[in-house]
Write an enzyme that holds these catalytic residues in place. Sequence first.
Site, PDB file in Angstrom:
ATOM      1  N   GLU A   1       0.852  -1.189   0.000  1.00  0.00           N
ATOM      2  CA  GLU A   1       0.000   0.000   0.000  1.00  0.00           C
ATOM      3  C   GLU A   1       0.890   1.242   0.000  1.00  0.00           C
ATOM      4  O   GLU A   1       1.788   1.371   0.833  1.00  0.00           O
ATOM      5  CB  GLU A   1      -0.907  -0.015   1.228  1.00  0.00           C
ATOM      6  CG  GLU A   1      -1.905   1.120   1.271  1.00  0.00           C
ATOM      7  CD  GLU A   1      -2.771   1.083   2.521  1.00  0.00           C
ATOM      8  OE1 GLU A   1      -3.427   2.101   2.790  1.00  0.00           O
ATOM      9  OE2 GLU A   1      -2.774   0.055   3.236  1.00  0.00           O
TER      10      GLU A   1
ATOM     11  N   ASP B   1      -5.252   9.318   9.240  1.00  0.00           N
ATOM     12  CA  ASP B   1      -3.876   8.968   9.572  1.00  0.00           C
ATOM     13  C   ASP B   1      -3.512   9.371  10.991  1.00  0.00           C
ATOM     14  O   ASP B   1      -3.830  10.469  11.442  1.00  0.00           O
ATOM     15  CB  ASP B   1      -2.903   9.641   8.603  1.00  0.00           C
ATOM     16  CG  ASP B   1      -3.072   9.153   7.179  1.00  0.00           C
ATOM     17  OD1 ASP B   1      -3.613   8.046   7.010  1.00  0.00           O
ATOM     18  OD2 ASP B   1      -2.673   9.859   6.242  1.00  0.00           O
TER      19      ASP B   1
END
Length: 253
Positions: free
Chosen positions: A47, A58
């Site tokens: 990824e 995040d």
Amino acid sequence: MKTLQAKLSNKKNNFVPYIMAGDHERGLEGLNETIQLLEQAGSSAIEIGVPFSDPVADGPVIEQAGLRALAKNVSLSKILDSLKSIETEVPLVIMTYFNPVYQFGIENFVAALESTAVKGLIIPDLPKEHEAYIKPFITDKDICLVPLVSLTTPISRQKELVVDAEGFIYAVAINGVTGKENAYSNQLDHHLETLSKLTDIPVLTGFGISTLTDVERFNKVSAGVIVGSKIVRDLHENKESDVIKFIENAINF
């Protein structure tokens, strides 16, 4: 069956590391080196994050990696150009927020992907109801739009999310952002088993996974794991040997 799904369906203990494109002392010039390292260690897919100024999903480790990449003027366009010259047998998965794709132009974005080894897309701020922005452009391409499914989501909603999914299901193991450790629900294993029964698509578990104990646990109840913050941190600290060892151990339980 598209390449990404076929690759992940062929084995158990899939390991998918996450890296931030451009978070390298040589910026994007180091991307190929990192991909080759992760491929040789035994990754099932890789990824690749696109840095963004407002990364809502995040945690701090990946957010800081994104800021370092942005400081090197890394952009979606430059990442796609770099990926065109990278050869790998491991399918790549782009993780990006929708805004950079929209600004680039969705049709142009998909066309650029076809010149790379990218076989999957993760767009965390694109809800199921808005997938029509992307799906018509990739239906006949070897590219999958991977859904994120929170394990606390009602079963009725989970069914909606996985009904026409391709590639794999990204099972979000915790509530919150990536990298949040030791916050797993006692019901997590049950939730993963329930989700896996809703689909024939491989279910991979991510968010907060940082130890081999975590990996062993989730390999028992899903098709594998996605590990981000630990990989990003170790690579930033030049601990490539630790990354290789972690992946090799993770896939050999």
